[in-house]
Scaffold this motif. Structure first.
Motif, PDB file in Angstrom:
ATOM      1  N   ARG A  17       0.816  -1.216   0.000  1.00  0.00           N
ATOM      2  CA  ARG A  17       0.000   0.000   0.000  1.00  0.00           C
ATOM      3  C   ARG A  17       0.852   1.268   0.000  1.00  0.00           C
ATOM      4  N   ILE A  18       2.158   1.124   0.027  1.00  0.00           N
ATOM      5  CA  ILE A  18       3.056   2.278   0.079  1.00  0.00           C
ATOM      6  C   ILE A  18       3.628   2.528  -1.316  1.00  0.00           C
ATOM      7  N   ASN A  19       3.551   3.781  -1.784  1.00  0.00           N
ATOM      8  CA  ASN A  19       4.011   4.068  -3.141  1.00  0.00           C
ATOM      9  C   ASN A  19       5.536   4.123  -3.223  1.00  0.00           C
ATOM     10  N   ARG A  20       6.010   4.204  -4.433  1.00  0.00           N
ATOM     11  CA  ARG A  20       7.447   4.127  -4.689  1.00  0.00           C
ATOM     12  C   ARG A  20       8.209   5.245  -4.002  1.00  0.00           C
ATOM     13  N   ASP A  21       7.682   6.477  -4.035  1.00  0.00           N
ATOM     14  CA  ASP A  21       8.395   7.596  -3.425  1.00  0.00           C
ATOM     15  C   ASP A  21       8.506   7.428  -1.911  1.00  0.00           C
ATOM     16  N   LYS A  25      11.822   6.687   0.979  1.00  0.00           N
ATOM     17  CA  LYS A  25      12.089   7.340   2.250  1.00  0.00           C
ATOM     18  C   LYS A  25      12.453   6.326   3.339  1.00  0.00           C
ATOM     19  N   ILE A  26      11.991   5.088   3.145  1.00  0.00           N
ATOM     20  CA  ILE A  26      12.276   4.046   4.140  1.00  0.00           C
ATOM     21  C   ILE A  26      13.653   3.433   3.909  1.00  0.00           C
ATOM     22  N   ILE A  27      13.924   3.030   2.662  1.00  0.00           N
ATOM     23  CA  ILE A  27      15.183   2.317   2.426  1.00  0.00           C
ATOM     24  C   ILE A  27      16.256   3.199   1.801  1.00  0.00           C
ATOM     25  N   GLY A  28      15.878   4.391   1.323  1.00  0.00           N
ATOM     26  CA  GLY A  28      16.875   5.312   0.787  1.00  0.00           C
ATOM     27  C   GLY A  28      16.829   5.408  -0.733  1.00  0.00           C
ATOM     28  N   GLU A  29      16.821   6.637  -1.262  1.00  0.00           N
ATOM     29  CA  GLU A  29      16.762   6.855  -2.709  1.00  0.00           C
ATOM     30  C   GLU A  29      17.995   6.287  -3.402  1.00  0.00           C
ATOM     31  N   ASP A  30      19.154   6.331  -2.711  1.00  0.00           N
ATOM     32  CA  ASP A  30      20.375   5.806  -3.327  1.00  0.00           C
ATOM     33  C   ASP A  30      20.281   4.305  -3.562  1.00  0.00           C
ATOM     34  N   VAL A  31      19.626   3.608  -2.623  1.00  0.00           N
ATOM     35  CA  VAL A  31      19.442   2.165  -2.795  1.00  0.00           C
ATOM     36  C   VAL A  31      18.524   1.902  -3.981  1.00  0.00           C
ATOM     37  N   ILE A  32      17.449   2.666  -4.059  1.00  0.00           N
ATOM     38  CA  ILE A  32      16.490   2.465  -5.151  1.00  0.00           C
ATOM     39  C   ILE A  32      17.135   2.776  -6.501  1.00  0.00           C
ATOM     40  N   THR A  65      12.442   2.625  14.852  1.00  0.00           N
ATOM     41  CA  THR A  65      12.753   3.683  15.816  1.00  0.00           C
ATOM     42  C   THR A  65      12.677   5.067  15.178  1.00  0.00           C
ATOM     43  N   ARG A  66      12.538   5.115  13.858  1.00  0.00           N
ATOM     44  CA  ARG A  66      12.439   6.396  13.156  1.00  0.00           C
ATOM     45  C   ARG A  66      10.982   6.853  13.089  1.00  0.00           C
ATOM     46  N   ALA A  67      10.725   8.050  13.566  1.00  0.00           N
ATOM     47  CA  ALA A  67       9.351   8.573  13.583  1.00  0.00           C
ATOM     48  C   ALA A  67       8.793   8.715  12.168  1.00  0.00           C
ATOM     49  N   ASP A  68       9.637   9.091  11.178  1.00  0.00           N
ATOM     50  CA  ASP A  68       9.140   9.270   9.811  1.00  0.00           C
ATOM     51  C   ASP A  68       8.714   7.943   9.198  1.00  0.00           C
TER      52      ASP A  68
END
Length: 542
Positions: A17-21, A25-32, A65-68
């Protein structure tokens, strides 16, 4: 219970249910960015979602542990699941999105469990802190470390002898084990010999070494036991420790003079627990042979009372001479007497001394009147007569009842004789009080069961009736009262008996303890523990 709380949230379903953008934010744009290069174009999103699921499962302590990250997860959850999570955490539904689950271990465990994660091996906070307290497994209190360092400085020579003088309950054995381990690590290979007279002291030393060496040691060494039924072979020992009973070791030495000299040549340190026994002629000769045979000679004596008597200064001077007048006494800055410090700080229990008095029979008075005033101890016939004295035993039993009524559940009784221990035990059993007997002839297995029961925290009171044992090496911190019904002129022995009940709060014992001493006609008593500690200061150089 699980059905009432609900099944929890499936992470794989949630991530769809979570979009690509937001996934970036969770795993990092550099990883993607990297994934989109190496993965087939039509599978980009599926690969990103699989990696996000794996990251949430494998590193929840980093991501949850990350609020975001938590905010994105909440936005993807249904209202029903949010209410279910609040129910799982036992919090109000309108607070679930605002709380920090890492601040409470119970909530953190339930929080991760809701997402199907096992919290047992997951740290709720940052695993590596900028400043972190690192504990120890066999540490020393500051006053013990100070004593150990001073002992080491005195022993750090080719020929050195010293006594470590610490009150009963202050950690002589633990402190000495640190010195011992330091010897073995700094002077390898080598042999250390630990000598003591009683099973309790020997058991205590062996147990302490097996706990300490895996923490403090630097290699594998041998531990050889030689007491009781133990007959460890140490003739070829070149690296390790021999823990031996004085009598049994002396018997070996008498029959194996050459082997003794060979062992002495490999020995770097000899430790004598209850050091006042070292000057008995037989043992003194044995110890001297061990210490003086090799090229490196060190002798450490351990004692709470560095004298053999309380009235014969010549014997005390003889002990001082045997250890070259060197003594390390427990010292604490700002305190004249270490016992007072140990009591004030909770290392030792504060003792309350009471006397048990009775009106002796004519027969007992006659018996005691014939005891020479200069006799160091009563003979067996006098002790047996004391043990049979009905008014005396009645007073002892009444004192046991008083102590139990005052909340003491572990009481140790030092009887006048084996028969006396049996008489008191029988009387207490008749009154419904558990009162097992332990003497020098008690079966080892039965004795171990009795002591283990006494050391337990079970609530029924236990009165341990003993004679001739448990004065040294016996460590049951929950003992809160001692009844001394064994008359003695030996301040050493009296202090040892008192010490069985003086473990303090910081030593997992008690804040206070009671010491009840039977007062017999024409027999001396003893007073303050702190005064006893400094009894022999005038014969030691310090």
């Amino acid at each position: 219970m699980e059905n009432e709380l609900g099944p929890g949230q499936n992470l794989a379903e949630l991530v769809t249910r979570i979009n690509r953008d937001d996934l970036s934010k969770i795993i990092g744009e550099d990883v993607i960015d990297t994934l989109e290069v190496v993965a087939e174009k039509e599978n980009h999103l599926a690969v990103i979602r699989d990696l996000t699921i794996a990251s949430l499962r494998n590193t929840p302590e980093e991501l949850f542990t990350r609020a975001d990250v938590r905010k994105l997860i909440y936005e993807a959850m249904s209202h029903e699941k949010l209410r279910e999570l609040a129910n799982r955490l036992e919090i109000a539904p309108n607070t679930v999105q605002s709380i920090d689950p890492t601040r409470n271990r119970s909530i953190w465990k339930g929080y991760l469990g809701f997402f199907g994660l096992d919290a047992r091996e997951i740290a709720p906070f940052q695993s590596e802190l900028p400043v972190q307290e690192v504990g120890v497994q066999f540490g020393l209190f500051p006053h013990q470390r100070n004593a150990a360092q001073r002992v080491w400085r005195k022993l750090d020579g080719d020929h050195s002898r010293v006594v470590l003088h610490m009150p009963t309950g202050a950690g002589k054995t633990r402190t000495a084990i640190h010195v011992l381990c330091r010897f073995l690590t700094s002077r390898e290979p080598g042999v250390v010999i630990w000598l003591a007279a009683t099973r309790e002291l020997l058991d205590q030393a062996a147990d302490a070494f097996t706990v300490a060496w895996p923490v403090l040691g630097n290699r594998e060494v041998s531990l050889v036991r030689l007491w009781g039924d133990y007959n460890g072979d140490f003739k070829e020992l070149s690296d390790g420790i021999v823990i031996a009973g004085l009598q049994k070791f002396n018997a070996f030495a008498d029959k194996n003079a050459l082997d003794l000299l060979r062992l002495g040549s490999r020995t770097k340190l000899v430790i004598v627990d209850e050091a006042h026994q070292a000057i008995a002629p037989t043992y003194a000769s044995l110890i001297n042979k061990l210490v003086e045979t090799g090229s490196f000679h060190s002798l450490l004596g351990l004692t709470a009372t560095p004298g053999r008597t309380w009235s014969d200064i010549a014997q005390d001077e003889k002990l001082s001479d045997f250890f070259d007048g060197n003594k390390v006494m427990l010292e604490v800055d700002g305190w004249d007497n270490p016992v007072e410090y140990l009591m004030a700080e909770g290392y030792l229990a504060k003792p309350h001394f009471t006397t048990i008095t009775y009106s002796p029979s004519h027969e007992l008075s006659e018996c005691l009147s014939r005891v020479p005033m200069d006799a160091e101890e009563l003979d067996d016939s006098a002790l047996d007569r004391l043990g049979e004295e009905v008014p005396r035993n009645k007073a002892i039993i009444e004192e046991v009842q008083r102590l139990i009524e005052n909340g003491h559940f572990r009481i140790i009784l030092f009887a006048a004789s084996v028969r006396h221990a049996q008489i008191i035990s029988a009387a207490l059993f008749a009154l419904g009080i558990d009162a097992p007997v332990v003497t020098g002839t008690t079966n080892i297995g039965y004795r171990r069961r009795i002591i283990n029961s006494f050391k337990s925290n079970a609530k029924p009171p236990i009165v341990l009736c003993n004679y001739g044992v448990l004065t040294t090496g016996f460590d049951a911190p929950n003992t809160s009262a001692a009844i001394i019904a064994r008359p003695t002129k030996s301040l050493v022995l009296y202090s040892q008996m008192v010490g069985r009940a003086t473990r303090g709060i910081k030593a997992k014992g008690n804040e206070t303890c009671e010491i009840s001493t039977v007062v017999d006609v024409n027999l001396p008593g003893f007073g303050d523990m702190a005064e006893a500690f400094t009894n022999w200061e005038d014969v030691w150089d310090g």
